[in-house]
Design an enzyme around this catalytic site. Structure first.
Site, PDB file in Angstrom:
ATOM      1  N   HIS A  57       0.858  -1.205   0.000  1.00  0.00           N
ATOM      2  CA  HIS A  57       0.000   0.000   0.000  1.00  0.00           C
ATOM      3  C   HIS A  57       0.883   1.240   0.000  1.00  0.00           C
ATOM      4  O   HIS A  57       1.016   1.888   1.032  1.00  0.00           O
ATOM      5  CB  HIS A  57      -0.904   0.005   1.226  1.00  0.00           C
ATOM      6  CG  HIS A  57      -2.057   0.953   1.121  1.00  0.00           C
ATOM      7  ND1 HIS A  57      -2.021   2.245   1.595  1.00  0.00           N
ATOM      8  CD2 HIS A  57      -3.284   0.799   0.590  1.00  0.00           C
ATOM      9  CE1 HIS A  57      -3.186   2.829   1.381  1.00  0.00           C
ATOM     10  NE2 HIS A  57      -3.975   1.973   0.784  1.00  0.00           N
ATOM     11  N   GLY A  83      -6.247   4.703   5.032  1.00  0.00           N
ATOM     12  CA  GLY A  83      -7.194   5.527   5.775  1.00  0.00           C
ATOM     13  C   GLY A  83      -7.836   4.814   6.946  1.00  0.00           C
ATOM     14  O   GLY A  83      -8.032   5.396   8.008  1.00  0.00           O
ATOM     15  N   VAL A  84      -8.160   3.546   6.784  1.00  0.00           N
ATOM     16  CA  VAL A  84      -8.799   2.808   7.873  1.00  0.00           C
ATOM     17  C   VAL A  84      -7.839   2.682   9.065  1.00  0.00           C
ATOM     18  O   VAL A  84      -8.276   2.687  10.215  1.00  0.00           O
ATOM     19  CB  VAL A  84      -9.317   1.431   7.382  1.00  0.00           C
ATOM     20  CG1 VAL A  84      -8.182   0.495   7.048  1.00  0.00           C
ATOM     21  CG2 VAL A  84     -10.266   0.826   8.378  1.00  0.00           C
ATOM     22  N   GLU A  93      -8.293   3.965  12.933  1.00  0.00           N
ATOM     23  CA  GLU A  93      -8.003   3.120  14.092  1.00  0.00           C
ATOM     24  C   GLU A  93      -7.057   3.832  15.058  1.00  0.00           C
ATOM     25  O   GLU A  93      -7.220   3.749  16.277  1.00  0.00           O
ATOM     26  CB  GLU A  93      -7.408   1.786  13.637  1.00  0.00           C
ATOM     27  CG  GLU A  93      -7.056   0.833  14.763  1.00  0.00           C
ATOM     28  CD  GLU A  93      -8.252   0.295  15.525  1.00  0.00           C
ATOM     29  OE1 GLU A  93      -8.059  -0.113  16.692  1.00  0.00           O
ATOM     30  OE2 GLU A  93      -9.374   0.264  14.984  1.00  0.00           O
ATOM     31  N   ILE A 135       1.871   4.540   1.762  1.00  0.00           N
ATOM     32  CA  ILE A 135       0.969   5.493   2.417  1.00  0.00           C
ATOM     33  C   ILE A 135       0.150   4.717   3.433  1.00  0.00           C
ATOM     34  O   ILE A 135      -0.368   3.638   3.130  1.00  0.00           O
ATOM     35  CB  ILE A 135       0.037   6.166   1.389  1.00  0.00           C
ATOM     36  CG1 ILE A 135       0.852   6.996   0.394  1.00  0.00           C
ATOM     37  CG2 ILE A 135      -0.998   7.035   2.087  1.00  0.00           C
ATOM     38  CD1 ILE A 135       0.031   7.546  -0.763  1.00  0.00           C
TER      39      ILE A 135
END
Length: 148
Positions: A54, A63-64, A68, A60
């Protein structure tokens, strides 16, 4: 709080403990009201599992994972409500906005506050920054439940 102290509140371990330090401070809002907020930090080393693939050549933080990180850093605000044998479970996300990518070498700094409590449900909002720039903003909720 350091990692060891955080582990007395959070059930996360090993590569899923995504806050390295956190503290609760009292701040005064623009109307002169005092509120408790959490400040958390996580330094992105670059070898984390969520960066593998990723994205190759341009890692990067997903987003998840940023969401968290916000959630974990806000859990220190629930420590007084947690009884022995309880765990906080993420129950929802709302109005999530991603503004700036978070990359290896960055230190992600979060600031969160509780907005409402209806035990066992708690509602919060927060934002994460890197070098003073907003990376993510979100509203989220938790439930405090007994572990099985």
């Amino acid at each position: 709080m350091n990692k060891e102290e955080l582990m007395t509140i959070l059930p996360h371990r090993d590569n899923m403990l995504l806050v390295e330090e956190a503290e609760v401070v009292t701040e005064t809002d623009k109307d002169g009201n005092e509120k408790k907020v959490s400040h958390g930090k996580y330094h992105v080393r670059g070898d984390e599992f969520f960066l593998q693939g990723h994205f190759p050549g341009n890692p990067i933080v997903p987003g998840v994972i940023l969401c968290e990180m916000l959630a974990q850093s806000s859990c220190v605000l629930l420590q007084d409500a947690m009884e022995e044998g309880m765990v906080s479970l993420f129950t929802g996300l709302k109005d999530v906005k991603f503004k700036t990518p978070v990359k290896p070498g960055d230190t992600f700094e979060s600031k969160c506050e509780l907005t409402r409590a209806m035990p066992p449900f708690y509602f919060a909002k927060g934002e994460g920054r890197v070098n003073g720039k907003v990376a993510v903003k979100a509203e989220f909720s938790f439930a405090l439940v007994k572990e099985k």
